[in-house]
Write a protein that holds these residues in place. Structure first.
Motif, PDB file in Angstrom:
ATOM      1  N   LEU A  34       0.741  -1.089  -0.003  1.00  0.00           N
ATOM      2  CA  LEU A  34       0.016  -0.152  -0.057  1.00  0.00           C
ATOM      3  C   LEU A  34       0.769   1.066  -0.052  1.00  0.00           C
ATOM      4  O   LEU A  34       1.768   1.390   1.003  1.00  0.00           O
ATOM      5  CB  LEU A  34      -1.044   0.002   1.201  1.00  0.00           C
ATOM      6  N   PHE A  37       1.233   7.562  -1.986  1.00  0.00           N
ATOM      7  CA  PHE A  37       1.559   8.702  -3.150  1.00  0.00           C
ATOM      8  C   PHE A  37       1.700   7.498  -4.454  1.00  0.00           C
ATOM      9  O   PHE A  37       0.723   6.739  -4.796  1.00  0.00           O
ATOM     10  CB  PHE A  37       2.638   9.469  -2.913  1.00  0.00           C
ATOM     11  N   ARG A 172      -3.665   5.007   1.191  1.00  0.00           N
ATOM     12  CA  ARG A 172      -3.105   5.230   2.571  1.00  0.00           C
ATOM     13  C   ARG A 172      -3.513   4.755   3.609  1.00  0.00           C
ATOM     14  O   ARG A 172      -4.708   4.710   3.718  1.00  0.00           O
ATOM     15  CB  ARG A 172      -3.243   6.971   2.813  1.00  0.00           C
ATOM     16  N   LEU A 208       1.368   5.536  12.764  1.00  0.00           N
ATOM     17  CA  LEU A 208       0.428   4.212  12.662  1.00  0.00           C
ATOM     18  C   LEU A 208       0.874   3.448  14.008  1.00  0.00           C
ATOM     19  O   LEU A 208      -0.192   2.556  14.325  1.00  0.00           O
ATOM     20  CB  LEU A 208       1.081   3.588  11.409  1.00  0.00           C
ATOM     21  N   CYS A 319      14.322  16.816   1.871  1.00  0.00           N
ATOM     22  CA  CYS A 319      14.116  15.346   2.071  1.00  0.00           C
ATOM     23  C   CYS A 319      14.085  15.183   3.413  1.00  0.00           C
ATOM     24  O   CYS A 319      14.591  15.612   4.188  1.00  0.00           O
ATOM     25  CB  CYS A 319      15.427  14.599   1.527  1.00  0.00           C
TER      26      CYS A 319
HETATM   27  C1  LIG Z   1      18.715  14.041   2.218  1.00  0.00           C
HETATM   28  C2  LIG Z   1      18.970  12.364   2.317  1.00  0.00           C
HETATM   29  C3  LIG Z   1      20.328  11.779   2.080  1.00  0.00           C
HETATM   30  C4  LIG Z   1      20.239  10.549   2.077  1.00  0.00           C
HETATM   31  N1  LIG Z   1      21.511  10.029   1.582  1.00  0.00           N
HETATM   32  C5  LIG Z   1      21.721   8.437   1.826  1.00  0.00           C
HETATM   33  C6  LIG Z   1      22.830   7.976   1.271  1.00  0.00           C
HETATM   34  O1  LIG Z   1      23.773   8.701   0.844  1.00  0.00           O
HETATM   35  N2  LIG Z   1      22.981   6.500   1.377  1.00  0.00           N
HETATM   36  C7  LIG Z   1      21.926   5.882   1.971  1.00  0.00           C
HETATM   37  O2  LIG Z   1      22.201   4.584   2.129  1.00  0.00           O
HETATM   38  N3  LIG Z   1      20.640   6.342   2.562  1.00  0.00           N
HETATM   39  C8  LIG Z   1      20.695   7.678   2.408  1.00  0.00           C
HETATM   40  N4  LIG Z   1      19.548   8.347   2.952  1.00  0.00           N
HETATM   41  C9  LIG Z   1      18.466   7.611   3.607  1.00  0.00           C
HETATM   42  C10 LIG Z   1      17.523   6.640   2.699  1.00  0.00           C
HETATM   43  O3  LIG Z   1      17.280   7.353   1.570  1.00  0.00           O
HETATM   44  C11 LIG Z   1      16.403   6.341   3.600  1.00  0.00           C
HETATM   45  O4  LIG Z   1      17.053   5.704   4.818  1.00  0.00           O
HETATM   46  C12 LIG Z   1      15.476   5.511   2.987  1.00  0.00           C
HETATM   47  O5  LIG Z   1      14.928   5.818   1.857  1.00  0.00           O
HETATM   48  C13 LIG Z   1      14.146   5.198   3.934  1.00  0.00           C
HETATM   49  O6  LIG Z   1      13.470   4.376   3.241  1.00  0.00           O
HETATM   50  P1  LIG Z   1      11.948   4.108   3.936  1.00  0.00           P
HETATM   51  O7  LIG Z   1      11.298   3.276   2.934  1.00  0.00           O
HETATM   52  O8  LIG Z   1      11.962   4.119   5.198  1.00  0.00           O
HETATM   53  O9  LIG Z   1      11.180   5.473   3.440  1.00  0.00           O
HETATM   54  P2  LIG Z   1      10.769   5.991   1.905  1.00  0.00           P
HETATM   55  O10 LIG Z   1      11.533   5.614   1.010  1.00  0.00           O
HETATM   56  O11 LIG Z   1      10.300   7.460   2.355  1.00  0.00           O
HETATM   57  O12 LIG Z   1       9.420   5.080   1.882  1.00  0.00           O
HETATM   58  C14 LIG Z   1       8.146   5.247   2.834  1.00  0.00           C
HETATM   59  C15 LIG Z   1       6.890   5.264   1.787  1.00  0.00           C
HETATM   60  O13 LIG Z   1       5.787   5.105   2.701  1.00  0.00           O
HETATM   61  C16 LIG Z   1       4.569   5.728   2.113  1.00  0.00           C
HETATM   62  N5  LIG Z   1       3.742   5.821   3.213  1.00  0.00           N
HETATM   63  C17 LIG Z   1       3.742   6.763   4.292  1.00  0.00           C
HETATM   64  N6  LIG Z   1       2.857   6.579   4.953  1.00  0.00           N
HETATM   65  C18 LIG Z   1       1.902   5.720   4.205  1.00  0.00           C
HETATM   66  C19 LIG Z   1       0.729   5.448   4.671  1.00  0.00           C
HETATM   67  N7  LIG Z   1       0.096   5.757   5.838  1.00  0.00           N
HETATM   68  N8  LIG Z   1       0.014   4.462   3.971  1.00  0.00           N
HETATM   69  C20 LIG Z   1       0.791   3.998   2.786  1.00  0.00           C
HETATM   70  N9  LIG Z   1       1.760   4.390   2.378  1.00  0.00           N
HETATM   71  C21 LIG Z   1       2.567   5.283   3.270  1.00  0.00           C
HETATM   72  C22 LIG Z   1       5.369   7.159   1.807  1.00  0.00           C
HETATM   73  O14 LIG Z   1       4.567   7.831   0.602  1.00  0.00           O
HETATM   74  C23 LIG Z   1       6.708   6.490   1.096  1.00  0.00           C
HETATM   75  O15 LIG Z   1       6.621   6.170  -0.167  1.00  0.00           O
HETATM   76  C24 LIG Z   1      19.197   9.567   2.765  1.00  0.00           C
HETATM   77  C25 LIG Z   1      17.891  10.401   3.140  1.00  0.00           C
HETATM   78  C26 LIG Z   1      17.968  11.832   2.899  1.00  0.00           C
HETATM   79  C27 LIG Z   1      16.843  12.417   3.269  1.00  0.00           C
END
Ligand SMILES: Cc1cc2nc3c(=O)[nH]c(=O)nc-3n(C[C@H](O)[C@H](O)[C@H](O)COP(=O)(O)OP(=O)(O)OC[C@H]3O[C@@H](n4cnc5c(N)ncnc54)[C@H](O)[C@@H]3O)c2cc1C
Length: 387
Positions: A34, A37, A172, A208, A319
């Motif tokens: 799910l 976006f 969502r 959540l 970000c």
């Molecule tokens: C500026 C920056 C630089 C970075 N540089 C690095 C790097 O160089 N190397 C590295 O390894 N990591 C890096 N990172 C970290 C890395 O990008 C993140 O740790 C990783 O993308 C996290 O993944 P995630 O799945 O937790 O979050 P996300 O990729 O954001 O995925 C979460 C998803 O959940 C969805 N979502 C949220 N709530 C709900 C809901 N209620 N229902 C359904 N969907 C929902 C969101 O829309 C999103 O698509 C960086 C991060 C940032 C911000």
């Protein structure tokens, strides 16, 4: 009689959600992702086109096997998808020889036999377009590089879907209903039954499970900038490795000049918590405007240590980090309901690990927690510092 496949709902179709979906589908689960976006967007934590991957892991040498596992997975997915995911252009890190984080990066190399070359500041400045202050050292590891965000996420999704997973966009999740029957309630009012839920909602994860995660996760606003150097500098900047600098005001890092999404020299400052920072940012109300003070530390860094990259800003983007107090990830089952798996708190360094996190979560869905490192477990986080 064939056993029914476990129905796994993954909340969040971002970095981790897609990797978890692919791994769970590979294990034979019936997976539904799910995503509130769309596929690859700029409102979460994966915006900005590229992510550093590095084995010289100053956050703890225990991360090295997981980086290696993930890099091998990116290479496997490259072969499957035909797209380039991982660019091994090397990693160059500079800092004072007394800096504990640079020392930790070098120790990780020693412990894991990671090839490295250590040179003094003068030699580093001769070889690369960085200017370490006199007395600093530079550690070059050829295994480092970067991964291409969209290509990686495309490949993970393609693998998951190819194995039968379904991905719903604009869906969502509002609530995990964890009674006798496990269900996920959507904003639309739909109630989806399942056998396992994996929470991988990035910056929205604590919303959540507020009681369990509210005190552990802090959302941080971070800014990436792309500068436009003079044409005469492009050759050296294009040929350089990814780089990092351990400075008093944080870990500055960046990429060779490139055209991944935006043409320019991309850089950022990595700190879990900056002085005076609000620990309770609402991910849906983050300021997405870029202000002069966002770019000032990046410009100051370039002027001091990377003068060839100085030039007008081509672009800048906000970000989100979702930080735990220790900077270690949370990968564990919910203490009150082992049918719920949590993958959160990737603290600004999670992307490179997503295939390994996917595998750990798929195993947790199957009831096997044997490979989850102690530092990722909720009880470790709860026994440590809080915000
Ligand atoms: C500026 C920056 C630089 C970075 N540089 C690095 C790097 O160089 N190397 C590295 O390894 N990591 C890096 N990172 C970290 C890395 O990008 C993140 O740790 C990783 O993308 C996290 O993944 P995630 O799945 O937790 O979050 P996300 O990729 O954001 O995925 C979460 C998803 O959940 C969805 N979502 C949220 N709530 C709900 C809901 N209620 N229902 C359904 N969907 C929902 C969101 O829309 C999103 O698509 C960086 C991060 C940032 C911000």
């Amino acid at each position: 009689m064939a056993t029914a496949r476990a129905r796994v709902i993954v909340i969040g179709g971002g970095t981790m959600g897609l990797a978890i979906a692919a791994a769970a589908a590979r294990e034979g689960a019936d997976v539904l992702v799910l995503e509130r976006f769309e596929h690859v967007h700029e409102l979460g934590s994966h915006g900005g086109f590229t992510r550093v991957t590095r084995q010289a892991y100053h956050e703890g040498s225990g991360y090295v096997p997981l980086v290696r596992e993930s890099e091998a997975a990116w290479e496997r997915l490259e072969a499957l998808s035909g797209a380039r995911l991982l660019v091994r252009c090397g990693l160059l890190e500079i800092g004072s020889p007394e800096d504990p984080e640079l020392q930790a990066a070098i120790s990780a190399c020693e412990e894991h036999g990671i090839e490295r070359v250590i040179v003094d500041a003068e030699e580093a400045a001769r070889r690369w377009p960085l200017r370490p202050p006199p007395g600093w050292i530079a550690c070059f590891t050829p295994s480092g590089g970067f991964v291409r965000v969209k290509a990686c996420m495309d490949a993970l999704r393609a693998e998951a879907v190819g194995l039968g997973a379904r991905v719903r966009y604009g869906a969502r999740a509002r609530e995990i209903s964890s009674g006798a029957a496990l269900r996920v309630l959507l904003d639309s009012g739909e109630l989806l039954p399942c056998d396992r839920v994996v929470l991988a909602a990035g910056a929205s994860s604590s919303g959540l499970l507020p009681r369990r995660l509210g005190a552990l996760l802090a959302v941080r606003r971070r800014v990436l900038g792309w500068s436009t150097p003079a044409a005469a500098e492009l050759g050296r900047l294009r040929a350089m490795p990814v780089w990092g600098a351990f400075c008093a005001s944080g870990f500055f890092y960046g990429f060779p000049w490139g055209e991944e999404g935006i043409a320019g020299c991309k850089l950022a400052r990595h700190v879990y918590t900056a002085p005076g920072e609000d620990a309770r940012l609402d991910p849906d109300a983050v300021d997405r405007e870029i202000h002069a003070e966002d770019l000032a530390p990046l410009a100051e860094f370039q002027e001091k240590h990377m003068p060839g990259a100085v030039g007008p800003w081509a672009a800048a983007k906000v970000c989100l980090y979702t930080c735990t107090p220790s900077g270690d990830f949370i990968v564990d089952t919910h203490p009150d309901d082992p049918r719920v798996v949590i993958a959160a708190g990737f603290s600004g360094h999670g992307f490179k690990f997503s295939p390994a996190i996917g595998r750990l979560c798929a195993r947790l869905c199957a009831g096997d927690d044997s490979d989850v490192p102690a530092r990722f477990r909720l009880k470790t986080h709860l026994s440590g510092a809080s915000w």
